[in-house]
Design a protein around this motif. Structure first.
Motif, PDB file in Angstrom:
ATOM      1  N   TYR A 172     -21.676 -12.160 -83.781  1.00 48.70           N
ATOM      2  CA  TYR A 172     -20.743 -12.478 -82.865  1.00 48.70           C
ATOM      3  C   TYR A 172     -18.956 -11.366 -82.746  1.00 48.70           C
ATOM      4  CZ  TYR A 172     -20.272 -17.129 -84.303  1.00 48.70           C
ATOM      5  OH  TYR A 172     -19.899 -17.566 -85.106  1.00 48.70           O
ATOM      6  N   LEU A 173     -19.331 -11.706 -83.747  1.00 51.17           N
ATOM      7  CA  LEU A 173     -17.362 -10.413 -84.292  1.00 51.17           C
ATOM      8  C   LEU A 173     -17.153  -9.574 -83.951  1.00 51.17           C
ATOM      9  CD1 LEU A 173     -16.537 -13.002 -87.233  1.00 51.17           C
ATOM     10  CD2 LEU A 173     -15.538 -13.261 -84.983  1.00 51.17           C
ATOM     11  N   LYS A 174     -18.226  -8.401 -83.830  1.00 52.84           N
ATOM     12  CA  LYS A 174     -18.706  -7.182 -83.920  1.00 52.84           C
ATOM     13  C   LYS A 174     -18.912  -6.771 -82.853  1.00 52.84           C
ATOM     14  CE  LYS A 174     -20.385  -5.836 -88.094  1.00 52.84           C
ATOM     15  NZ  LYS A 174     -20.746  -4.901 -89.367  1.00 52.84           N
ATOM     16  N   ILE A 175     -19.185  -8.232 -81.790  1.00 52.40           N
ATOM     17  CA  ILE A 175     -19.224  -7.728 -80.110  1.00 52.40           C
ATOM     18  C   ILE A 175     -19.721  -8.978 -79.676  1.00 52.40           C
ATOM     19  CG2 ILE A 175     -21.308  -5.570 -80.486  1.00 52.40           C
ATOM     20  CD1 ILE A 175     -24.029  -8.313 -80.689  1.00 52.40           C
ATOM     21  N   PRO A 176     -17.775  -8.967 -79.507  1.00 50.36           N
ATOM     22  CA  PRO A 176     -17.546 -10.880 -78.932  1.00 50.36           C
ATOM     23  C   PRO A 176     -17.807 -10.514 -77.327  1.00 50.36           C
ATOM     24  CG  PRO A 176     -15.619  -8.668 -79.172  1.00 50.36           C
ATOM     25  CD  PRO A 176     -16.318  -8.110 -79.678  1.00 50.36           C
ATOM     26  N   ILE A 177     -18.120  -9.008 -76.646  1.00 53.42           N
ATOM     27  CA  ILE A 177     -17.568  -9.419 -75.789  1.00 53.42           C
ATOM     28  C   ILE A 177     -19.665  -9.215 -74.872  1.00 53.42           C
ATOM     29  CG2 ILE A 177     -17.199  -7.592 -73.034  1.00 53.42           C
ATOM     30  CD1 ILE A 177     -14.816  -6.806 -74.684  1.00 53.42           C
ATOM     31  N   GLN A 178     -20.143  -8.333 -75.106  1.00 56.01           N
ATOM     32  CA  GLN A 178     -21.659  -8.947 -75.017  1.00 56.01           C
ATOM     33  C   GLN A 178     -21.587  -9.922 -75.540  1.00 56.01           C
ATOM     34  OE1 GLN A 178     -22.398  -6.295 -73.884  1.00 56.01           O
ATOM     35  NE2 GLN A 178     -24.778  -7.084 -73.794  1.00 56.01           N
ATOM     36  N   THR A 179     -21.258 -10.569 -76.305  1.00 55.57           N
ATOM     37  CA  THR A 179     -21.627 -12.205 -76.758  1.00 55.57           C
ATOM     38  C   THR A 179     -20.964 -12.948 -75.502  1.00 55.57           C
ATOM     39  OG1 THR A 179     -21.237 -11.539 -78.835  1.00 55.57           O
ATOM     40  CG2 THR A 179     -21.779 -13.557 -78.090  1.00 55.57           C
ATOM     41  N   LEU A 180     -19.826 -13.051 -75.218  1.00 52.38           N
ATOM     42  CA  LEU A 180     -19.167 -14.126 -73.799  1.00 52.38           C
ATOM     43  C   LEU A 180     -20.445 -13.581 -72.623  1.00 52.38           C
ATOM     44  CD1 LEU A 180     -15.318 -13.525 -74.134  1.00 52.38           C
ATOM     45  CD2 LEU A 180     -17.095 -15.126 -73.921  1.00 52.38           C
ATOM     46  N   LYS A 181     -21.026 -11.762 -72.616  1.00 55.33           N
ATOM     47  CA  LYS A 181     -21.480 -11.850 -71.831  1.00 55.33           C
ATOM     48  C   LYS A 181     -22.747 -12.445 -71.158  1.00 55.33           C
ATOM     49  CE  LYS A 181     -21.120  -6.967 -69.438  1.00 55.33           C
ATOM     50  NZ  LYS A 181     -21.150  -6.343 -70.004  1.00 55.33           N
ATOM     51  N   VAL A 182     -23.869 -12.424 -72.331  1.00 54.52           N
ATOM     52  CA  VAL A 182     -25.383 -12.972 -72.366  1.00 54.52           C
ATOM     53  C   VAL A 182     -24.540 -13.930 -72.316  1.00 54.52           C
ATOM     54  CG1 VAL A 182     -25.366 -13.217 -74.963  1.00 54.52           C
ATOM     55  CG2 VAL A 182     -27.549 -12.484 -73.796  1.00 54.52           C
ATOM     56  N   GLY A 183     -24.039 -15.805 -72.784  1.00 59.07           N
ATOM     57  CA  GLY A 183     -23.589 -16.809 -71.967  1.00 59.07           C
ATOM     58  C   GLY A 183     -23.085 -17.149 -71.087  1.00 59.07           C
ATOM     59  N   ALA A 184     -22.870 -16.151 -70.725  1.00 59.48           N
ATOM     60  CA  ALA A 184     -21.955 -17.300 -69.304  1.00 59.48           C
ATOM     61  C   ALA A 184     -23.043 -15.382 -67.742  1.00 59.48           C
ATOM     62  CB  ALA A 184     -20.578 -16.388 -68.585  1.00 59.48           C
ATOM     63  N   LEU A 185     -22.103 -13.835 -67.979  1.00 62.31           N
ATOM     64  CA  LEU A 185     -23.801 -13.542 -66.891  1.00 62.31           C
ATOM     65  C   LEU A 185     -25.008 -13.684 -66.587  1.00 62.31           C
ATOM     66  CD1 LEU A 185     -21.191 -10.189 -66.782  1.00 62.31           C
ATOM     67  CD2 LEU A 185     -21.402 -12.196 -65.331  1.00 62.31           C
ATOM     68  N   GLY A 186     -25.754 -13.538 -68.165  1.00 60.65           N
ATOM     69  CA  GLY A 186     -26.846 -14.139 -68.893  1.00 60.65           C
ATOM     70  C   GLY A 186     -27.662 -15.344 -68.594  1.00 60.65           C
ATOM     71  N   THR A 187     -26.940 -16.442 -68.504  1.00 60.95           N
ATOM     72  CA  THR A 187     -26.764 -17.091 -68.072  1.00 60.95           C
ATOM     73  C   THR A 187     -27.137 -17.850 -66.704  1.00 60.95           C
ATOM     74  OG1 THR A 187     -26.157 -18.269 -70.232  1.00 60.95           O
ATOM     75  CG2 THR A 187     -26.960 -20.258 -68.444  1.00 60.95           C
ATOM     76  N   HIS A 188     -26.074 -16.621 -65.857  1.00 67.40           N
ATOM     77  CA  HIS A 188     -26.107 -17.307 -64.757  1.00 67.40           C
ATOM     78  C   HIS A 188     -26.720 -16.678 -64.169  1.00 67.40           C
ATOM     79  CE1 HIS A 188     -24.226 -15.631 -60.543  1.00 67.40           C
ATOM     80  NE2 HIS A 188     -24.726 -17.402 -60.461  1.00 67.40           N
ATOM     81  N   ASN A 189     -27.559 -14.909 -63.812  1.00 66.94           N
ATOM     82  CA  ASN A 189     -28.994 -14.271 -63.627  1.00 66.94           C
ATOM     83  C   ASN A 189     -30.416 -15.378 -64.336  1.00 66.94           C
ATOM     84  OD1 ASN A 189     -27.426 -12.113 -63.039  1.00 66.94           O
ATOM     85  ND2 ASN A 189     -27.454 -10.947 -64.931  1.00 66.94           N
ATOM     86  N   LEU A 190     -30.129 -15.631 -64.925  1.00 63.81           N
ATOM     87  CA  LEU A 190     -31.745 -16.760 -65.417  1.00 63.81           C
ATOM     88  C   LEU A 190     -31.828 -18.098 -64.436  1.00 63.81           C
ATOM     89  CD1 LEU A 190     -31.446 -15.951 -68.836  1.00 63.81           C
ATOM     90  CD2 LEU A 190     -33.160 -15.571 -67.829  1.00 63.81           C
ATOM     91  N   LEU A 191     -30.883 -18.155 -64.477  1.00 65.52           N
ATOM     92  CA  LEU A 191     -30.942 -19.234 -63.448  1.00 65.52           C
ATOM     93  C   LEU A 191     -30.718 -19.174 -61.835  1.00 65.52           C
ATOM     94  CD1 LEU A 191     -27.686 -21.278 -65.073  1.00 65.52           C
ATOM     95  CD2 LEU A 191     -29.813 -22.291 -65.309  1.00 65.52           C
ATOM     96  N   GLY A 192     -30.995 -17.923 -61.542  1.00 66.34           N
ATOM     97  CA  GLY A 192     -30.582 -17.536 -60.660  1.00 66.34           C
ATOM     98  C   GLY A 192     -32.352 -17.371 -60.354  1.00 66.34           C
ATOM     99  N   LEU A 193     -32.956 -16.920 -61.756  1.00 69.91           N
ATOM    100  CA  LEU A 193     -34.205 -16.350 -61.224  1.00 69.91           C
ATOM    101  C   LEU A 193     -34.710 -17.878 -61.640  1.00 69.91           C
ATOM    102  CD1 LEU A 193     -36.546 -14.285 -61.774  1.00 69.91           C
ATOM    103  CD2 LEU A 193     -36.374 -14.961 -64.190  1.00 69.91           C
ATOM    104  N   ALA A 194     -34.215 -19.156 -61.967  1.00 73.67           N
ATOM    105  CA  ALA A 194     -35.145 -20.059 -62.103  1.00 73.67           C
ATOM    106  C   ALA A 194     -35.386 -20.873 -60.526  1.00 73.67           C
ATOM    107  CB  ALA A 194     -35.004 -20.972 -63.318  1.00 73.67           C
ATOM    108  N   LYS A 195     -34.084 -20.968 -59.833  1.00 69.71           N
ATOM    109  CA  LYS A 195     -34.346 -20.967 -59.006  1.00 69.71           C
ATOM    110  C   LYS A 195     -34.879 -20.707 -57.762  1.00 69.71           C
ATOM    111  CE  LYS A 195     -30.597 -21.985 -55.038  1.00 69.71           C
ATOM    112  NZ  LYS A 195     -30.806 -20.612 -53.755  1.00 69.71           N
ATOM    113  N   ALA A 196     -34.826 -18.798 -57.633  1.00 67.58           N
ATOM    114  CA  ALA A 196     -36.197 -18.208 -57.037  1.00 67.58           C
ATOM    115  C   ALA A 196     -36.913 -18.677 -56.914  1.00 67.58           C
ATOM    116  CB  ALA A 196     -35.677 -17.074 -57.727  1.00 67.58           C
TER     117      ALA A 196
END
Length: 330
Positions: free
Chosen positions: A85-109
């Motif tokens: 996560y020190l080499k890919i910090p932005i991707q780490t933040l994105k998977v925690g934020a955008l990735g979780t948001h996308n999956l929660l949307g899938l769970a809702k659907a």
């Protein structure tokens, strides 16, 4: 009777691949999803071709669409080691934020129950010891480790928001240091770092004076705790880890004894915001899930060391050298 269907993200990773094994053995239809940033196809090769396993190559930070029904989602897609996560910090933040948001949307659907993999890192460098689920933590939001710590803290927040606002069934596991076969060598975590040095005959590197503590949970115990939590009716965070605490210096000496090598201990400066103590309070897990770890550390470490010794030179090299070049600027 129709099989229950579960989506496991980060399926080619350390914990994700073991979760695939467990749910397949329990009779579930498993959809594994990974984009191989930190995962390894080798971890799931034995599952390819099974009638109740399907693999989807996908980055969860992009929109996710699956055909048919879905009963459960396990979100384990994320870099989880300091080197990653020190080499890919932005991707780490994105998977925690955008990735979780996308999956929660899938769970809702899909009206699916979703469990997220949080971490003891939400406690930061703790001022409370051992760490209980009601402790809010001591985290430096702008420090080097903040990209991982805050990604996980946000992940917990948005998951609880979806639970409260949309009525989604959610579960949160706070994972403490876990080890076992399929870990990557030299990924910045204590056990693969020490074992990698032992295999190469190098001295073991301790950061700081070695008085900081960790508590190591064998992977089989961790998977059992996650399995029980998913099927429970509890929506708030639960610590799953081994409360058997040890100093890093004492653990390094255990590794030398285990491997039968003659290395010395060498000391380097402690990284910024490296936590001084890690010990889970598992009172809630015992009461709620009837769970506690069963594998003793020396037994689990012996299995893990034998796994690394069994790898070919090519596999060892691949385990130690991960190419992040295509993700650096994303």
């Amino acid at each position: 009777m129709q099989r229950k269907k579960i989506l496991i993200t980060g399926a080619a990773g350390f914990l994700g691949s073991h979760l695939c094994d467990r749910f397949i053995s329990e009779g579930y239809y498993v959809v594994g999803m990974d984009n191989f940033i930190t995962g390894d196809k080798k971890n799931i090769e034995h599952l390819l071709g099974l009638e109740n396993f399907e693999f989807v190559a996908h980055d969860v930070t992009n929109f996710i669409e699956l055909r048919g029904g879905l009963d459960y989602i396990l979100h384990f897609a994320s870099p989880a080691s300091p080197i990653d996560y020190l080499k890919i910090p932005i991707q780490t933040l994105k998977v925690g934020a955008l990735g979780t948001h996308n999956l929660l949307g899938l769970a809702k659907a899909k009206k699916a129950r979703m469990l997220i993999a949080s971490t003891s890192e939400v406690y930061g460098n703790p001022l409370v010891h051992p760490q209980t689920e009601d402790y809010y933590g001591n985290v430096n939001t702008i420090g080097p480790r903040g990209v991982y710590d805050e990604a996980k803290r946000f992940q917990e927040s948005i998951t609880m928001a979806y639970h409260r606002f949309h009525g989604i069934e959610t579960r949160i596991v706070r994972i403490f240091n876990t080890y076992g076969p399929r870990m990557r060598l030299n990924d910045g975590r204590v056990i693969p770092a020490f074992l990698g040095q032992a295999l190469r005959g190098e001295d073991l590197t301790i950061f700081g004076d070695g008085s900081q503590t960790r508590s190591f949970c064998y992977v089989d115990d961790q998977i059992e705790g996650i399995y029980r939590l998913l099927l429970s009716d509890y929506s708030e965070p639960v610590n799953i880890g081994n409360p058997n605490e040890i100093t890093i210096k004492d653990f390094a000496e255990e590794i030398i004894k285990l491997t039968g090598t003659k290395q010395k201990l060498i000391y380097k400066d402690l990284p910024v915001n490296d936590p001084m103590q890690r010990q889970p309070d598992i009172t809630l897990a015992k009461k709620l899930l009837g769970w506690e770890p069963k594998v003793e550390r020396f037994e689990g470490m012996k299995i893990t060391f034998e796994y690394f010794k069994s790898l070919t030179e090519e596999e060892l090299y691949k385990s130690e050298h991960k190419d992040f070049s295509s993700y650096i600027n994303k």
